[in-house]
Scaffold this active site. Structure first.
Site, PDB file in Angstrom:
ATOM      1  N   THR A  37      51.918  -2.111   2.386  1.00  0.00           N
ATOM      2  CA  THR A  37      53.000  -2.543   3.272  1.00  0.00           C
ATOM      3  C   THR A  37      52.457  -3.078   4.605  1.00  0.00           C
ATOM      4  OG1 THR A  37      54.525  -1.016   2.193  1.00  0.00           O
ATOM      5  CG2 THR A  37      55.168  -1.840   4.365  1.00  0.00           C
ATOM      6  N   GLU A  46      54.145 -11.580   9.777  1.00  0.00           N
ATOM      7  CA  GLU A  46      53.986 -11.981  11.183  1.00  0.00           C
ATOM      8  C   GLU A  46      53.141 -13.245  11.301  1.00  0.00           C
ATOM      9  OE1 GLU A  46      53.891  -9.649  14.592  1.00  0.00           O
ATOM     10  OE2 GLU A  46      53.980  -7.752  13.501  1.00  0.00           O
ATOM     11  N   HIS A  96      59.903  -3.358   1.491  1.00  0.00           N
ATOM     12  CA  HIS A  96      58.859  -3.620   0.489  1.00  0.00           C
ATOM     13  C   HIS A  96      59.425  -3.113  -0.827  1.00  0.00           C
ATOM     14  CE1 HIS A  96      54.217  -3.550  -0.304  1.00  0.00           C
ATOM     15  NE2 HIS A  96      54.881  -4.173  -1.265  1.00  0.00           N
TER      16      HIS A  96
END
Length: 131
Positions: free
Chosen positions: A35, A43, A69
């Protein structure tokens, strides 16, 4: 800062390598895409989508990431993130980000980035070290 266009998209991919596994990143014990690695790809992709609108000396910093996720991806597969600009509020830019592996969608997020002057931002951060 140039005029930012809602709907602008950027797509980046990465290979799931050993250093991006949950067991390597200590975010879990299994050898699947971690994750934190997915968050970093989200990002990176959003920042890349915004870069074309920034003036010299400007950059963007992540300020929020609401991430899900939803499926595991094993070592050796490629994962691809797509970030789309969905909202602009002065210097805050919001993104919808999805991540897929070669078979299915594995995650999604709402991500906010804030446009800052790089020099001023670093000066403020570094001032924390001063007594």
């Amino acid at each position: 800062m140039k005029e930012i266009i809602i709907g602008t998209k950027k797509t980046l991919s990465t290979l799931v390598t050993e250093d991006k596994l949950a067991c390597a990143m200590k975010s879990g014990s299994l050898p699947v895409f971690a994750t934190p690695a997915m968050a970093a790809l989200m990002e990176e992709t959003a920042a890349a989508a915004l870069n074309e609108f920034l003036d010299e000396g400007e950059t963007s910093v992540g300020t929020a990431l609401d991430l899900k996720h939803t499926a595991a991806t094993p070592l050796g597969m490629t994962v691809t993130a797509t970030a789309e600009i969905v909202e602009i509020d002065r210097r805050r830019v919001s993104f919808s980000v999805t991540v897929c592996d070669e078979k299915e969608e594995i995650g999604s997020a709402r991500h906010d980035r804030f446009i800052v002057g790089a020099e001023k931002f670093l000066a403020k951060a570094n001032a924390k070290k001063e007594i």
